[in-house]
Design a protein around this motif. Structure first.
Motif, PDB file in Angstrom:
ATOM      1  N   VAL A  15      31.354  12.293 -51.501  1.00  0.00           N
ATOM      2  CA  VAL A  15      32.418  11.690 -52.282  1.00  0.00           C
ATOM      3  C   VAL A  15      33.651  11.575 -51.387  1.00  0.00           C
ATOM      4  N   VAL A  16      34.161  10.363 -51.232  1.00  0.00           N
ATOM      5  CA  VAL A  16      35.262  10.112 -50.310  1.00  0.00           C
ATOM      6  C   VAL A  16      36.603  10.325 -51.006  1.00  0.00           C
ATOM      7  N   GLY A  17      37.504  11.025 -50.317  1.00  0.00           N
ATOM      8  CA  GLY A  17      38.869  11.191 -50.810  1.00  0.00           C
ATOM      9  C   GLY A  17      39.104  12.506 -51.520  1.00  0.00           C
ATOM     10  N   ASP A  18      40.380  12.773 -51.817  1.00  0.00           N
ATOM     11  CA  ASP A  18      40.763  14.020 -52.472  1.00  0.00           C
ATOM     12  C   ASP A  18      41.629  13.748 -53.694  1.00  0.00           C
ATOM     13  N   ARG A  23      37.784  14.663 -56.789  1.00  0.00           N
ATOM     14  CA  ARG A  23      37.523  16.102 -56.893  1.00  0.00           C
ATOM     15  C   ARG A  23      36.649  16.419 -58.098  1.00  0.00           C
ATOM     16  N   GLY A  24      36.934  15.765 -59.224  1.00  0.00           N
ATOM     17  CA  GLY A  24      36.153  16.023 -60.425  1.00  0.00           C
ATOM     18  C   GLY A  24      34.695  15.665 -60.240  1.00  0.00           C
ATOM     19  N   ILE A  25      34.426  14.521 -59.612  1.00  0.00           N
ATOM     20  CA  ILE A  25      33.040  14.107 -59.370  1.00  0.00           C
ATOM     21  C   ILE A  25      32.378  15.043 -58.371  1.00  0.00           C
ATOM     22  N   ALA A  31      28.870  18.106 -54.548  1.00  0.00           N
ATOM     23  CA  ALA A  31      28.624  17.178 -53.453  1.00  0.00           C
ATOM     24  C   ALA A  31      29.500  17.507 -52.253  1.00  0.00           C
ATOM     25  N   SER A  32      29.182  16.854 -51.151  1.00  0.00           N
ATOM     26  CA  SER A  32      30.004  16.967 -49.953  1.00  0.00           C
ATOM     27  C   SER A  32      31.220  16.056 -50.096  1.00  0.00           C
ATOM     28  N   GLY A  33      32.193  16.292 -49.238  1.00  0.00           N
ATOM     29  CA  GLY A  33      33.392  15.475 -49.258  1.00  0.00           C
ATOM     30  C   GLY A  33      33.654  14.847 -47.910  1.00  0.00           C
ATOM     31  N   ALA A  34      34.418  13.767 -47.911  1.00  0.00           N
ATOM     32  CA  ALA A  34      34.845  13.114 -46.679  1.00  0.00           C
ATOM     33  C   ALA A  34      36.259  12.624 -46.876  1.00  0.00           C
TER      34      ALA A  34
END
Length: 344
Positions: A15-18, A23-25, A31-34
């Motif tokens: 999931v891209v972004g903050d 964040r909720g998704i 999931a991982s973040g980018a």
């Protein structure tokens, strides 16, 4: 229409972004973040390495950040970032891109029929937030059309709620009264970010593509709160204004900087845009949150805040604007108009 799912050894979702929505998704899916990008480098095959799906979030739930910059600046950065994200996804061999938009792109108007999956977007030409979402969707479709073997899905939720999610719609409930337009009934359907995340999981697992709506359902049909139910649950009184008065005043106040959003965005607060969520429902997606539960969670989150048609106020602002807002939902009052003229 649904497509046959792509099968591979990859299971990771990035999931891209903050933003609050991202964040909720991410938290729901574990999931991982980018990080988001500004589109200043070439394609990076490492950024999404090992990911089966990448989630790009256009409907960020970060209203204060959106309204702090001009539309041209917001949209320029948005386009550049999306082009970079999609190039990186293609370079990494990502199989599925899921974009989080909003059913706002389909428009809101009096007596609007239920919005079905894959309905065409309605054009917006001003600096509205809906225009940002149109740019988001159009950019994804333009770039994705050049990518081979990548599934693309755009999710269009109803009124989005969840932890820290801040939108023009959530701020509508920070006003002293619920604004309604004379002669129009606006039913409220919500979508919780946890249910959006669950929809992402269904989309990726089933290989669904296209533009899919999602919102609270009851027995497979849209779960809609009537205006009287909303005001009762919220413990608020309504204020009924003629359309010409409400939209005309809102546009004048936006031009002089009192209101952060143009009058066209106010239509989403006073006219219906209920969604069907039929394809997701047929694929086995079932939302956990009812519209009433979403509204109660929203009210608990905003308790103690005072908003002025999207502008959050406090201290001196609350004293100057709150009383007037209690009378006419902060639109068309002599007190606010006098303050607006003073800012010219």
């Amino acid at each position: 229409m649904p497509t046959r799912p792509v099968r591979s050894g990859r299971t990771n979702v990035v999931v891209v972004g903050d933003s609050p929505t991202a964040r909720g998704i991410r938290n729901r899916l574990r999931a991982s973040g980018a990080d988001s990008t500004t589109g200043e480098s070439g394609a990076d095959p490492v950024r999404f390495a090992g990911a089966r799906a990448v989630v790009l979030v256009g409907h960020t739930g970060d209203f204060a950040r959106v309204t702090s910059r001009r539309a041209a600046e917001r949209r320029g950065e948005l386009v550049a970032g999306l082009e970079q994200d999609l190039a990186d996804a293609a370079a990494a061999g990502v199989e599925h891109v899921v974009a989080i938009s909003s059913a706002m792109v389909n428009g809101a108007e009096p007596d609007r029929p239920v919005i079905n999956d894959d309905e065409p977007r309605q054009p917006v030409v001003d600096d509205s937030y809906a225009g940002d979402l149109l740019t988001f969707e159009a950019t994804i479709e333009r770039v994705a059309s050049t990518l081979a073997d990548v599934l693309v899905t755009v999710l269009r939720p109803a009124v989005l709620v969840g932890p820290d999610i801040d939108t023009l719609m959530t701020r509508h409930f920070e006003a002293p009264r619920v604004l309604t337009i004379r002669g129009a009934r606006r039913g409220w359907q919500f979508a919780h970010v946890e249910d959006v995340a669950d929809a992402v999981g269904v989309v990726v697992a089933a290989g669904l593509t296209g533009h899919l709506t999602l919102g609270a359902l009851r027995d497979g049909e849209p779960d809609v709160l009537e205006p009287e139910e909303v005001t009762t649950i919220a413990g608020m009184r309504g204020i009924d204004l003629p359309a010409a008065s409400a939209f005309g005043t809102a546009e004048r106040l936006h031009r002089v900087g009192v209101l952060p959003a143009p009058a066209s965005d106010m239509s989403y607060a006073v006219y219906p845009w209920t969604v069907s969520a039929s394809i997701l429902h047929d694929a086995g997606w079932s939302p956990s949150w009812s519209s009433e539960a979403c509204l109660r969670a929203l009210l608990a989150q905003i308790r103690g805040r005072v908003g002025v048609a999207g502008r959050r106020v406090g201290g001196r602002d609350a004293a100057a604007l709150g009383a007037a807002g209690a009378a006419v939902a902060l639109l068309g009052t002599a007190a606010i108009w006098k303050q607006a003229r003073g800012r010219r």
